[in-house]
Structure formats: structure tokens, C-alpha cells
Design a protein around this motif. Sequence first.
Motif, short mmCIF file in Angstrom:
data_model
loop_
_atom_site.label_atom_id
_atom_site.label_comp_id
_atom_site.label_asym_id
_atom_site.label_seq_id
_atom_site.Cartn_x
_atom_site.Cartn_y
_atom_site.Cartn_z
N PRO A 57 0.76 -1.28 -0.12
CA PRO A 57 -0.02 0.06 -0.10
C PRO A 57 0.95 1.52 0.04
CG PRO A 57 -0.20 -1.01 2.05
CD PRO A 57 0.77 -2.05 1.27
N ASN A 58 1.93 1.17 0.74
CA ASN A 58 2.79 2.26 0.64
C ASN A 58 3.58 2.87 -0.63
OD1 ASN A 58 2.48 2.93 3.48
ND2 ASN A 58 4.40 1.58 3.97
N ALA A 59 3.86 1.79 -1.36
CA ALA A 59 4.36 2.18 -2.58
C ALA A 59 3.33 2.47 -3.74
CB ALA A 59 5.13 0.76 -3.18
N PHE A 60 2.09 1.96 -3.34
CA PHE A 60 0.93 2.22 -4.20
C PHE A 60 0.58 3.80 -4.14
CE2 PHE A 60 -3.37 2.80 -5.51
CZ PHE A 60 -3.46 2.06 -6.87
N ILE A 61 0.63 4.30 -2.90
CA ILE A 61 0.22 5.56 -2.68
C ILE A 61 1.26 6.52 -3.03
CG2 ILE A 61 0.03 6.95 -0.53
CD1 ILE A 61 -0.97 4.95 1.21
N PHE A 62 2.54 6.32 -2.93
CA PHE A 62 3.51 7.07 -3.43
C PHE A 62 3.43 7.33 -4.71
CE2 PHE A 62 4.76 7.36 0.90
CZ PHE A 62 5.66 8.36 0.97
N THR A 67 13.63 -3.45 9.74
CA THR A 67 13.24 -2.36 9.19
C THR A 67 13.93 -2.15 8.09
OG1 THR A 67 12.69 -1.48 11.31
CG2 THR A 67 13.17 0.23 9.81
N ILE A 68 15.23 -2.29 8.01
CA ILE A 68 16.32 -2.02 6.90
C ILE A 68 15.79 -2.85 5.76
CG2 ILE A 68 18.49 -2.47 5.93
CD1 ILE A 68 19.67 -1.73 8.88
N ARG A 69 15.39 -3.95 5.85
CA ARG A 69 14.88 -4.99 4.72
C ARG A 69 13.63 -4.33 4.27
NH1 ARG A 69 16.12 -11.29 6.70
NH2 ARG A 69 18.48 -11.04 6.65
N SER A 70 12.91 -4.09 5.23
CA SER A 70 11.21 -3.39 4.61
C SER A 70 11.80 -2.14 3.78
CB SER A 70 10.57 -2.99 5.84
OG SER A 70 10.30 -4.21 6.50
N VAL A 117 12.91 -0.41 -3.67
CA VAL A 117 13.21 -1.11 -5.18
C VAL A 117 11.66 -1.29 -5.84
CG1 VAL A 117 13.28 -3.39 -6.12
CG2 VAL A 117 14.85 -2.67 -4.21
N LEU A 118 10.60 -1.52 -4.75
CA LEU A 118 9.26 -1.57 -5.63
C LEU A 118 8.82 -0.30 -6.09
CD1 LEU A 118 6.75 -3.00 -5.96
CD2 LEU A 118 5.85 -2.75 -3.69
N LEU A 119 9.09 0.87 -5.34
CA LEU A 119 8.54 2.20 -5.58
C LEU A 119 9.33 2.53 -7.21
CD1 LEU A 119 7.08 4.79 -5.35
CD2 LEU A 119 8.80 5.60 -3.55
N SER A 120 10.56 2.22 -7.22
CA SER A 120 11.35 2.63 -8.30
C SER A 120 10.62 2.05 -9.58
CB SER A 120 12.76 2.26 -8.08
OG SER A 120 13.32 2.79 -7.05
N CYS A 180 -2.66 -1.14 -12.31
CA CYS A 180 -1.54 -0.88 -11.59
C CYS A 180 -1.40 -1.44 -10.11
CB CYS A 180 -1.52 0.70 -11.45
SG CYS A 180 -1.04 1.39 -12.97
N GLY A 181 -2.70 -1.47 -9.35
CA GLY A 181 -3.01 -2.08 -8.11
C GLY A 181 -2.24 -3.45 -8.08
N VAL A 182 -2.98 -4.45 -9.15
CA VAL A 182 -2.70 -5.71 -9.37
C VAL A 182 -1.17 -5.91 -9.42
CG1 VAL A 182 -2.93 -7.56 -10.67
CG2 VAL A 182 -4.89 -6.41 -10.04
N VAL A 183 -0.55 -4.91 -10.49
CA VAL A 183 0.75 -4.86 -10.54
C VAL A 183 1.51 -4.77 -9.28
CG1 VAL A 183 2.82 -3.99 -11.76
CG2 VAL A 183 0.76 -4.71 -13.17
N THR A 184 1.00 -3.87 -8.47
CA THR A 184 1.75 -3.43 -7.34
C THR A 184 1.79 -4.81 -6.41
OG1 THR A 184 1.25 -1.09 -7.41
CG2 THR A 184 1.97 -1.93 -5.29
N CYS A 185 0.65 -5.37 -6.11
CA CYS A 185 0.55 -6.41 -5.31
C CYS A 185 1.49 -7.53 -5.83
CB CYS A 185 -0.85 -7.09 -5.43
SG CYS A 185 -2.13 -5.84 -4.58
N ILE A 186 1.52 -7.76 -6.95
CA ILE A 186 2.30 -9.11 -7.71
C ILE A 186 3.90 -8.73 -7.37
CG2 ILE A 186 3.14 -10.32 -9.69
CD1 ILE A 186 0.13 -9.82 -10.59
#
Length: 509
Positions: free
Chosen positions: A319-324, A443-446, A452-455, A475-481
Motif C-alpha cells: 500500500p505504501n508504494a501504491f500511495i507514493f 526495518t532495513i529490509r522493509s 525497489v518496488l517504488l522505483s 496498477c494495483g494488481v501489478v503493485t501487489c504482485i
Amino acid sequence: MSSKKRFIINSFAQVFAFLVSLGITFFLTPYIVSQLGAAAYGFVGLASNFVGYAQIITIALNSMAGRFITISVHQNRIEDARRYFSSVFFSNIIIVAFVSIIGVVVLAKLECLIDIPPELIRDVKLLFFCIFLNFFISIIFNVYNVSTFIANRLDLSSIRTIIANILKAILLVGLFYLFDAAVWYIGLATIISTIYIICTNIVLKRRLTPELSVSLSHFDKNSIKELLSAGVWNVVEKLSAILSTGFDLLLANLFIGATQMGVLAITRRIPTLTLTLFERINSIFAPPWTKLYATDQNEALHRQIIKTLRFFGLISIIPNAFIFAFSDMFYALWLPSQDTKLLYCLTLAACIDLPIAMPLQPIYNLYPITNKVKANSLFSLFTFGLTFVIVFVGLNVTSGTFTHLMIISCTSAVFNIVKALTFLPLYGAHCIKMKAKFLYVCTIRSVLSFTVLLSLLLWIKTMFPQASWELLGVCGVVTCILGTIIGSLIILNSADRKEIFGLVSKLFH
């Protein structure tokens, strides 16, 4: 039913309850804003904040009631549990009688306390009356919420919440369809849905924890003193949390105006709903953790905490990457009459702490479980003080509506980042006597996975300049996958991946 299967069921139930709430907000908010305007909608959030201020009075008693009742039941001290249960119930009635006097005074002078457009004074006063009344009846029966927690049947509370939200939505649609639009309908629908929740809680209490009962003979002053002494620091923590968020709308109302307060309230929906989702999921872990602590299974508790943090890291990046990446597209489609760029900027400012703080959300369970809430409360009060000073000074020494809104939106988020990187993991580890480095690794791994996901998502976004609901859904489905793949590789270990796959497989067999 096994504990692992119960966990999966509870998780799905909590997420589904959130999705129902999200759907209602998604469809009703644009309609309410179009019918009443952003200014009127902003008073809904402001009324809830006022209730939050009143709720502070009840925190000392109610915040630790669930913990003491649950531990007493798990340790087979049923008479103690009954004393806590009855004492909290009757004490809440006394508190409501006192707070209602304050509520009457606030309602009588409301237009003197906040900026209300003249044509909305009656409507807003009725809204505040309904929200206050809902608060009073909720507090009186608050202790009945503990039964599903004790029995680890949060799936039942989720089903109850789903039905209550659907009932609320039906009432709102009916009221807006049959009568002239008015913002106080939201308060009326909230009261009716709360009454349904209370009735359901009473039934669940009789079914899950029949050993608990309300009786004047069980009222015990010493139990009240014990709860107050344990929960008094929760008052400080709750006060800090309410003020750091609730004062945002109040300061916007006083310094910028009712309309801009409404804009700020709209941008609060996404981070608030996101946090609500993770609070719902986080609540799933509190019952088994409380039982492990009550029965002195410390090593098992440590293992569960680390595993939970890895799980939270995985699900938080999506959800965080999708929001940004895509919230600007969402606002353009959802509220086309509003300033999309402004809404996007304010949302990102309010969410900058989520990629770091959200994976650590389960640590907040440890403070009440171990009855060590004082330090967390003092730290929260300290950060709120700094936040308030910075925001207040910033609003007075700068000019421009956009600048003011950005100052209000991002200051508390910045301090949340500081807390997530320092106090939260260090003191959380101290409470359960484990090394903080294990929490920092999670935290570091998250954060790495989120980056990486947001990029990738921002790169994908450049390929689609035109927004549509269909594209946003894809885009939502792609973000989840992508989020699941990236998170599984970076955050989880091989044992976690095998366990999750096994749990999901068992659920459908």
C-alpha cells in the motif's frame, strides 16, 4: 481449530472489514463533498477530533482493562476478571455523566470556539451532538469488546464491523436520497451502527466469555485504582497522539480557513485508512502474545515478534508504494473537482513516515502487554511538544496557503520517522529483553524492499500518461504482485516462505 488456521481466518476477516470500510469511503466521500462542499466535510473530521479530546478522560481506565481481564482469565483468576469487568462498566457510566456536562457547554458555544460558515451552524451543531452521543454510548459498553480478544475470535468482531459499516452506508444513502443534504446525517448513521455493534458485543460476551458478568457486587475500588495506576501513562500517550493529528485540522481551521481545513481532511483519508488497516491486522497478534506473556513463554514470544515484523514488512510495502506512485492518478479520478496536485503533495507529506514506521507497528502491542507504557507516553508527549511548537511558529513566520498546509501535514510525520528509528525498536526490545538489532534488521529490509518496488512502479507509471479507473486497477494488481515477489525475496527467509505457502494451502483444504 489450530492456532495457525485461526490466524489466517482472523487476518482475512480483518482485511475484509477494512475493504468494506474503504469501499464505503470511496463511494460516499465524493458524493458528500459534491453535495455539501469540502468545508462541510471537514467538520466531520473535526467533530471526531473533539471526541478524541473527550476520550482522553476515559483512557486511564479503559486502555488497560482488556489486558488485566485477559491475563486474569488465562491465569484462571475468574473472580479478579469479574471485578475488573464490572468495575470498568460502572466507572464508565460515571465518566459519561461528567463528560456530558462539558459536551453541553461545548455545543452551546461551538460557533465561538471554531470558524463555522453561518449557513452551516445548525447543521454542524447537530453533527457534533450526534458524534458526542455516539461517543457516550460507546464508552459505557466499551468493556464488552474484550470477549473476542480473550477468545482470540477477532474474526467475529470483523464480521460485526462489516455489517455495521454496510448498515451505516445504507442509512447514509437513504438519508441523502430522501431528504435535503445535511452533514449531521453522518453522525446519525454512526449512532445507529454503533448501537448494532453494542448489541452484537453483548451477545458475543455471553457466548465467548459467559463467566464474565456485570454486577454491583463485583464493583471494586481497588481494581479501579490498579487500572488507573497502570493506564495513567496511556493518557499521556493518547493525548500526544490525538493532539499531534487532531490539532492539524483545528490549526488549519483557525489559521487558514474552513475550506482549506476540508482539503486537509480529504488528504488525511488515505494515511488514516492505511493505518487503520494495519491496526486491524496488528490487533490479531495481541491476543496470542498476551497469552504467551501471561504464561511466561518468553522465547516463543521473541520468535513470534520477529516473525510478525517480517510479515508486517512484507505487507506494508504494497500500500505504501501504491500511495507514493499512484495517489495523484487516484485523486484525479476520485475528486476531479478538487486541486489534484495539491491533494497529492499533502498526501505524500503526511505519508513520508509510513515506509519506516508501519513495519514496526506490532511493537506497540508490547507496551500494554508488559505494562510498561510510561516511557512511550513521555516520548510521545515530548515529540508532540516539539511538533506543536514547530507548526505554530511555522504558521506565524511563513506565508502562503500551500506552505502552511505542507507545514501542518509533514511535521508530525518527520517526528514519527525519528521515533521509528530510535525509541520504538530500542525500548520495545528492552521491554521483552531481546536484542534491538533484530528489530532494526526487519526495518532495513522493509525500507529496501519499498525503495525497489517504488522505483519499478514510477518507471511503469511513465508509460501511461492518461489515467483511468481500469488502468489504476491494473496498477494495483501489478503493485501487489511485484510487492509480494520483492518482499518475499528481501524480507522473508526460506522458512517464512514455506510456512506462508503451507498456511494458505491448508486454509483451502
